[in-house]
Design a protein around this motif. Sequence first.
Motif, PDB file in Angstrom:
ATOM      1  N   ILE A  51     -39.867  29.797  65.468  1.00 26.99           N
ATOM      2  CA  ILE A  51     -38.813  30.525  66.186  1.00 26.99           C
ATOM      3  C   ILE A  51     -37.939  29.527  66.927  1.00 26.99           C
ATOM      4  N   GLY A  52     -36.671  29.460  66.533  1.00 27.53           N
ATOM      5  CA  GLY A  52     -35.720  28.597  67.199  1.00 27.53           C
ATOM      6  C   GLY A  52     -34.754  29.399  68.044  1.00 27.53           C
ATOM      7  N   GLN A  53     -33.676  28.747  68.455  1.00 28.52           N
ATOM      8  CA  GLN A  53     -32.682  29.397  69.316  1.00 28.52           C
ATOM      9  C   GLN A  53     -31.719  30.240  68.493  1.00 28.52           C
ATOM     10  N   HIS A  91     -43.018  26.542  53.103  1.00 28.19           N
ATOM     11  CA  HIS A  91     -44.242  27.255  53.469  1.00 28.19           C
ATOM     12  C   HIS A  91     -44.264  27.804  54.887  1.00 28.19           C
ATOM     13  N   THR A  92     -43.169  27.702  55.631  1.00 27.27           N
ATOM     14  CA  THR A  92     -43.129  28.324  56.953  1.00 27.27           C
ATOM     15  C   THR A  92     -42.018  29.370  56.979  1.00 27.27           C
ATOM     16  N   TYR A  93     -42.231  30.395  57.777  1.00 30.16           N
ATOM     17  CA  TYR A  93     -41.223  31.439  57.938  1.00 30.16           C
ATOM     18  C   TYR A  93     -40.315  31.018  59.077  1.00 30.16           C
ATOM     19  N   LEU A  94     -39.026  30.895  58.804  1.00 33.08           N
ATOM     20  CA  LEU A  94     -38.077  30.366  59.781  1.00 33.08           C
ATOM     21  C   LEU A  94     -37.278  31.501  60.408  1.00 33.08           C
ATOM     22  N   SER A  95     -37.446  31.659  61.700  1.00 35.85           N
ATOM     23  CA  SER A  95     -36.769  32.730  62.413  1.00 35.85           C
ATOM     24  C   SER A  95     -36.084  32.149  63.651  1.00 35.85           C
ATOM     25  N   SER A  96     -35.448  33.004  64.429  1.00 32.49           N
ATOM     26  CA  SER A  96     -34.756  32.550  65.638  1.00 32.49           C
ATOM     27  C   SER A  96     -34.449  33.745  66.531  1.00 32.49           C
ATOM     28  N   LEU A  97     -34.054  33.448  67.750  1.00 29.00           N
ATOM     29  CA  LEU A  97     -33.760  34.506  68.720  1.00 29.00           C
ATOM     30  C   LEU A  97     -32.541  35.311  68.311  1.00 29.00           C
ATOM     31  N   THR A  98     -31.544  34.645  67.723  1.00 27.21           N
ATOM     32  CA  THR A  98     -30.414  35.334  67.105  1.00 27.21           C
ATOM     33  C   THR A  98     -30.201  34.754  65.716  1.00 27.21           C
ATOM     34  N   ARG A  99     -29.611  35.534  64.808  1.00 27.75           N
ATOM     35  CA  ARG A  99     -29.574  35.151  63.395  1.00 27.75           C
ATOM     36  C   ARG A  99     -28.229  34.613  62.932  1.00 27.75           C
ATOM     37  N   CYS A 100     -27.230  34.658  63.798  1.00 27.69           N
ATOM     38  CA  CYS A 100     -25.902  34.162  63.445  1.00 27.69           C
ATOM     39  C   CYS A 100     -25.567  32.932  64.285  1.00 27.69           C
ATOM     40  N   ASP A 101     -24.668  32.121  63.804  1.00 26.65           N
ATOM     41  CA  ASP A 101     -24.193  30.957  64.545  1.00 26.65           C
ATOM     42  C   ASP A 101     -23.373  31.435  65.748  1.00 26.65           C
ATOM     43  N   LEU A 140     -42.832  27.726  68.925  1.00 23.22           N
ATOM     44  CA  LEU A 140     -41.702  28.076  69.787  1.00 23.22           C
ATOM     45  C   LEU A 140     -40.885  26.812  70.011  1.00 23.22           C
ATOM     46  N   VAL A 141     -39.755  26.727  69.334  1.00 25.36           N
ATOM     47  CA  VAL A 141     -38.989  25.482  69.296  1.00 25.36           C
ATOM     48  C   VAL A 141     -37.824  25.530  70.283  1.00 25.36           C
ATOM     49  N   ASP A 165     -52.431  35.345  71.581  1.00 27.97           N
ATOM     50  CA  ASP A 165     -52.210  36.772  71.749  1.00 27.97           C
ATOM     51  C   ASP A 165     -52.476  37.474  70.418  1.00 27.97           C
ATOM     52  N   ASN A 166     -53.419  38.392  70.418  1.00 28.57           N
ATOM     53  CA  ASN A 166     -53.772  39.134  69.200  1.00 28.57           C
ATOM     54  C   ASN A 166     -54.055  38.208  68.013  1.00 28.57           C
ATOM     55  N   GLU A 167     -54.862  37.176  68.271  1.00 28.61           N
ATOM     56  CA  GLU A 167     -55.303  36.229  67.242  1.00 28.61           C
ATOM     57  C   GLU A 167     -54.168  35.387  66.670  1.00 28.61           C
ATOM     58  N   THR A 168     -53.057  35.336  67.375  1.00 30.30           N
ATOM     59  CA  THR A 168     -51.954  34.450  66.995  1.00 30.30           C
ATOM     60  C   THR A 168     -51.794  33.402  68.090  1.00 30.30           C
ATOM     61  N   PHE A 169     -51.638  32.141  67.671  1.00 23.30           N
ATOM     62  CA  PHE A 169     -51.457  31.046  68.611  1.00 23.30           C
ATOM     63  C   PHE A 169     -49.966  30.716  68.730  1.00 23.30           C
ATOM     64  N   TYR A 170     -49.474  30.634  69.958  1.00 18.82           N
ATOM     65  CA  TYR A 170     -48.080  30.290  70.234  1.00 18.82           C
ATOM     66  C   TYR A 170     -48.039  28.877  70.809  1.00 18.82           C
ATOM     67  N   LEU A 171     -47.396  27.960  70.071  1.00 22.19           N
ATOM     68  CA  LEU A 171     -47.364  26.553  70.454  1.00 22.19           C
ATOM     69  C   LEU A 171     -45.942  26.141  70.822  1.00 22.19           C
ATOM     70  N   PRO A 172     -45.660  25.846  72.102  1.00 21.18           N
ATOM     71  CA  PRO A 172     -44.331  25.386  72.503  1.00 21.18           C
ATOM     72  C   PRO A 172     -44.057  23.961  72.022  1.00 21.18           C
ATOM     73  N   LEU A 173     -42.845  23.729  71.574  1.00 22.38           N
ATOM     74  CA  LEU A 173     -42.384  22.403  71.180  1.00 22.38           C
ATOM     75  C   LEU A 173     -40.996  22.176  71.763  1.00 22.38           C
ATOM     76  N   PRO A 174     -40.650  20.921  72.063  1.00 23.60           N
ATOM     77  CA  PRO A 174     -39.283  20.658  72.528  1.00 23.60           C
ATOM     78  C   PRO A 174     -38.288  20.865  71.398  1.00 23.60           C
ATOM     79  N   HIS A 175     -37.024  20.957  71.749  1.00 23.91           N
ATOM     80  CA  HIS A 175     -36.011  21.142  70.708  1.00 23.91           C
ATOM     81  C   HIS A 175     -35.876  19.855  69.904  1.00 23.91           C
TER      82      HIS A 175
END
Length: 208
Positions: A51-53, A91-101, A140-141, A165-175
């Motif tokens: 998950i990016g910005q 092999h990773t699902y790429l998502s973000s907080l908003t989907r448009c530039d 979390l990028v 949370d619910n068997e999912t691990f959330y790992l923060p990373l810097p941008h």
Amino acid sequence: MLEKQHETKEAEALAELQQQIRQCRLCQDQAYIPVAHPIVSGRSTDRILVIGQAPGHRSVAQDRPFSGPGGRILQSWLEVAGFPPGYLHEHTYLSSLTRCDPGRNKSGHGDRKPSPAEMALCRPYLNAELRLLRPKVVLLVGTMAIEAFCGRVKLEECIGSYIEDNETFYLPLPHPSGVSRWLNDAEHKKLHQRALTILARWRDLYQL
């Protein structure tokens, strides 16, 4: 047989969701952006969700998230954690907080940060992806993605740790950006390396 039917239904539901995202014009209709061009990338079998910005102009031009320098840096981090070349886009699902530039910053330096209103319009899509994918790991990028799930927190207070949370691990990373100076600090680099070590352990433990 039943498990395979379930996987097929999940894949179909995800494909339908991705089509909805591609057709979304909510931010354009409300004049937050001039032209909507939502992008999606990923498969129902992916066990890591990134998950990016928001996508930048390079990603929109290529219709693929993380197509710019940030994607190359993020891929290099994955390789440090033991993942093979090409893993990010294959092999990773790429998502973000908003989907448009969101477009360029008014100052002319860097991309504009999406507003809370824009993120609120896109959040149901992200929630649906999390529900359908049930990823083992969420990366979390960047600060905005981290704050969306962890609340307001300094990077040095969360990089190198994770939440479950619910068997999912959330790992923060810097941008993963050349613009960010956070990794110029030696202590910050140690925290970042700790995060990648955690990711490497999950890779082995959960066969990611």
